[in-house]
Design an enzyme around this catalytic site. Structure first.
Site, mmCIF file in Angstrom:
data_model
loop_
_atom_site.group_PDB
_atom_site.id
_atom_site.type_symbol
_atom_site.label_atom_id
_atom_site.label_comp_id
_atom_site.label_asym_id
_atom_site.label_seq_id
_atom_site.Cartn_x
_atom_site.Cartn_y
_atom_site.Cartn_z
ATOM 1 N N PHE A 45 0.863 -1.028 0.034
ATOM 2 C CA PHE A 45 0.039 -0.078 0.156
ATOM 3 C C PHE A 45 0.918 1.335 0.087
ATOM 4 C CE2 PHE A 45 -2.249 3.669 1.790
ATOM 5 C CZ PHE A 45 -3.384 3.461 0.904
ATOM 6 N N ASP A 49 9.324 2.913 1.607
ATOM 7 C CA ASP A 49 8.423 3.603 1.935
ATOM 8 C C ASP A 49 8.075 3.627 3.759
ATOM 9 O OD1 ASP A 49 5.846 4.479 2.497
ATOM 10 O OD2 ASP A 49 4.747 3.863 0.881
ATOM 11 N N LYS A 53 2.499 11.526 6.772
ATOM 12 C CA LYS A 53 1.549 11.250 7.978
ATOM 13 C C LYS A 53 2.453 11.776 9.161
ATOM 14 C CE LYS A 53 -0.555 6.929 6.320
ATOM 15 N NZ LYS A 53 -1.805 7.684 5.940
#
Length: 402
Positions: A143, A228, A257
């Site tokens: 993801f 990531d 984030k």
């Protein structure tokens, strides 16, 4: 029933299926809904709220900057852009391969798109891959966002289905297999893009030799290793980057984030200057990337992490928490539990409902969590949570499972 029928009376596009709660206030690990009920937040905005709601240092930084300057666009410099890049490079630079450079963006998906573009251009300009033939190896179960390019290599049918035609240039191999990556690499390969720990998939931790094996393979084949760390980075795993758990230094790292402290969308790619340096004026950009308000908050986030205290706290609290979660597996309430730092993926035991049903039972008991992939839920308490609140949340989880 159509999706529109399901949200009758709302003008919001139905691309989310939230739990039935409306939040109006938050402080630290606690939030309050519109009827005055309080909840322990064990989702932390998918790790965007690593430091809890309204952390005083982050709020103060935002307030101070709001009274001065919020946006210049990258057409002009501002006084916080270089300091933010320098502090972030000092924090993360020692954890990447080679002298670091920072490219600020807004969202996590933008950071991944930026890394993809940089890797491709490096492949053409430096490695000598023939034009328009660059390939990137990725892992199944990944993801990395939901842009059209990123969903082109997703293996999640909900994220991918119905959005073709798909962007070419990606090779999907099993997560955790160095041999599969080796078989997929050829003279056109410019990068291997991987989450060190797959968060959306349910906090899936790879075999211990996976990341080191990828590092060795990428170095040998002159291929970039891109990590990531948008969910796993910035303290969540008890380290600044999850890659540190295996002693691996990626060539590029994507961050997001938590970099915005739950206040601003802030992301960045940090990595080798010789790679990011191929993105010259006009080849990539962002109106809001690196804006003054984002840099003010980002600087305050870096300051919280520079001492290492929050990373150590995640390790210590996570160790005790893990023992309690393992006990739930032993009792047969959970089928399995995976945990790194203050991050856990829990698989609900058969006969005890779906992940969504467990989250609804937790909601009724004053705990916020989110399901993923059927019987699995993810938990990501704020790194600032007190031991007492973490135990309270785990008590309520136990009750909800029983």
């Amino acid at each position: 029933m159509t999706a529109v029928d399901a949200v009758a009376g709302s003008v919001l596009a139905p691309n989310y299926h939230p739990l039935p709660v409306t939040l109006v206030d938050g402080l630290g690990s606690w939030v309050t809904d519109d009827e005055g009920r309080r909840y322990l937040d064990l989702l932390s905005g998918y790790s965007a709220l690593n430091f809890g709601h309204r952390h005083p240092a982050l709020v103060a930084a935002a307030h101070a900057q709001l009274d001065r300057l919020t946006l210049t666009s990258r057409a002009f410099d501002h006084e916080l852009l270089e300091p933010f890049a320098a502090r972030l490079a000092a924090l993360v630079g020692p954890l990447v391969a080679g002298p670091p450079m920072v490219l600020p963006m807004n969202t996590g998906a933008e950071a991944v798109e930026t890394a993809i573009k940089a890797a491709r251009k490096w492949g053409y300009d430096v490695k000598g891959v023939p034009a328009d033939r660059a390939t990137i190896v990725v892992a199944d179960g990944n993801f990395h966002g939901r842009t059209t390019t990123i969903v082109s290599f997703s293996t999640d049918p909900d994220a991918r289905g119905g959005f073709g035609p798909y962007t070419p240039g990606f090779r999907v191999v099993p997560f955790g297999s160095v041999d599969a990556v080796r078989d997929a690499v050829d003279e056109t390969t410019v990068a291997v893009l991987v989450e060190p720990i797959q968060g959306e998939q349910g906090v899936v931790v790879p075999p211990h030799d996976y990341l080191p094996g990828l590092r060795a393979l990428c170095t040998d084949q002159d291929v970039l290793l891109v990590a990531d760390e948008i969910q796993s980075g910035l303290g969540r795993t008890g380290t600044t980057l999850a890659s540190e758990l295996w002693g691996v230094r990626p060539d590029l790292v994507t961050l997001g984030k938590a970099l915005g402290g739950g206040i601003m969308p802030v992301s960045a790619v940090v990595g080798r200057a010789d790679v990011l340096g191929v993105l010259t004026a006009g080849t990539h950009g962002s109106t809001f990337g690196g804006n003054p308000l984002a840099c003010a908050v980002g600087l305050a986030v870096v300051a919280l992490l520079e001492t290492g205290q929050l990373q150590a706290r995640a390790t210590t609290l996570g160790r005790h928490w893990g023992e309690r979660l393992d006990a739930l597996v032993g009792e047969g309430l959970l089928a399995s539990s995976r945990r790194v730092g203050l991050w856990a993926g829990l698989d609900v035991a058969e006969g005890r409902g779906t992940g969504r049903q467990l989250c609804e039972r937790l909601l009724a008991r004053g705990v916020l969590a989110k399901d993923t992939h059927g019987s699995t839920i993810r938990l990501a308490p704020p790194l600032t949570i007190t031991p007492q609140d973490l135990d309270l949340a785990t008590d309520r989880l136990t009750t909800a499972l029983r």
